[in-house]
Design a protein around this motif. Structure first.
Motif, mmCIF file in Angstrom:
data_model
loop_
_atom_site.group_PDB
_atom_site.id
_atom_site.type_symbol
_atom_site.label_atom_id
_atom_site.label_comp_id
_atom_site.label_asym_id
_atom_site.label_seq_id
_atom_site.Cartn_x
_atom_site.Cartn_y
_atom_site.Cartn_z
ATOM 1 N N HIS A 4 36.135 8.073 12.545
ATOM 2 C CA HIS A 4 35.347 6.839 12.541
ATOM 3 C C HIS A 4 34.660 6.606 13.891
ATOM 4 C CE1 HIS A 4 37.755 6.186 8.912
ATOM 5 N NE2 HIS A 4 36.744 5.456 8.506
ATOM 6 N N TRP A 46 35.351 13.483 3.918
ATOM 7 C CA TRP A 46 34.189 13.493 4.799
ATOM 8 C C TRP A 46 33.390 14.776 4.587
ATOM 9 C CZ3 TRP A 46 33.335 9.873 8.923
ATOM 10 C CH2 TRP A 46 34.325 8.895 9.045
ATOM 11 N N ASP A 102 31.289 9.493 6.034
ATOM 12 C CA ASP A 102 32.524 9.025 5.400
ATOM 13 C C ASP A 102 32.226 8.807 3.921
ATOM 14 O OD1 ASP A 102 34.783 7.609 4.594
ATOM 15 O OD2 ASP A 102 34.798 6.282 6.349
ATOM 16 N N HIS A 161 34.996 -2.167 7.267
ATOM 17 C CA HIS A 161 35.230 -0.773 7.631
ATOM 18 C C HIS A 161 35.685 -0.647 9.090
ATOM 19 C CE1 HIS A 161 33.509 3.554 6.831
ATOM 20 N NE2 HIS A 161 34.790 3.567 7.094
ATOM 21 N N HIS A 165 35.794 3.052 0.456
ATOM 22 C CA HIS A 165 35.692 1.876 1.329
ATOM 23 C C HIS A 165 34.412 1.900 2.168
ATOM 24 C CE1 HIS A 165 38.234 4.140 4.618
ATOM 25 N NE2 HIS A 165 36.980 4.145 4.990
HETATM 26 MN MN MN Z 1 36.233 5.060 6.569
#
Ligand code: MN
Length: 202
Positions: free
Chosen positions: A77, A126, A164, A27, A168
């Motif tokens: 992120h 998100w 998130d 990630h 992934h």
């Molecule tokens: Mn992500």
């Protein structure tokens, strides 16, 4: 100055068993690194090159998909790594706790509202806890890498906590069980960091 992938303040395995080391490594070193590189490519030679990421997102031309996707990915992120922290044993307290109780009633009601926003975001995206000027709190969700800082997306204020929910972020460990990942996320929230961001945003 090009944007740089932020260093984590903990090791990739530090959030086990809530978030596994392999997921954290891919990630951060692959996905976040990719957003960072593509953001730098998208702004190279444009007036955005010398602006802060907050300014870039809050004044964004939403048809600029390169900056929208990768600038959002870079910012989202960067926030995410800061609001999770395995070392932090502090619980919610102070003015943020008061504001959360004002907005949602009880901590369980807040957790339920936030978890529902995260679980029901269709596809990738998100869920956020955002602070408005004056201190009011709001839970909302965004698709893809859209950020609450972007104009006109129906999710406003300054994000102070975000999860998130792209696959992934959890698929290696949780497969299709997104609700289990959301529940585990609550075990690693760094509340003192969220409180710091609340104080700066309100
Ligand atoms: Mn992500």
């Amino acid at each position: 100055m090009p944007f740089e992938l932020p260093k984590l303040k903990y090791t990739y395995d530090a959030l086990e068993p809530n978030i596994d080391a392999k997921t954290m490594e891919i990630h951060h070193s692959k996905h976040h690194n990719g957003y960072t590189a593509k953001l730098n490519a998208a702004i190279k030679g444009t007036p955005l090159e010398n602006e802060s990421i907050e300014n870039i997102l809050s004044t964004l031309d939403m048809s600029n998909s390169g900056v929208r996707n990768n600038g959002g990915g870079f910012y989202n992120h960067s926030l995410f790594w800061e609001v999770i922290n395995p070392q932090n044993k502090e619980s919610l307290s102070g003015e943020l706790k008061v504001a959360l109780m004002d907005a949602f009633g009880t901590f369980e009601d807040f957790k339920s509202t936030f978890s529902k926003a995260a679980a029901t975001q269709f596809g990738s995206g998100w869920a956020w806890l955002c602070a408005h000027k004056g201190g009011k709190l709001e839970v909302c969700a965004t698709p893809n890498q859209d950020s609450p800082l972007m104009p006109g997306i129906g999710c406003g204020g300054t994000p102070i906590l975000g999860i998130d929910v792209w696959e992934h972020a959890y698929y290696l460990n949780y497969q299709n069980r997104r609700p289990d990942y959301i529940n585990a996320f609550f075990n690693v929230i760094n509340w003192s960091e969220v409180a710091k961001r609340y104080a700066a945003a309100k």
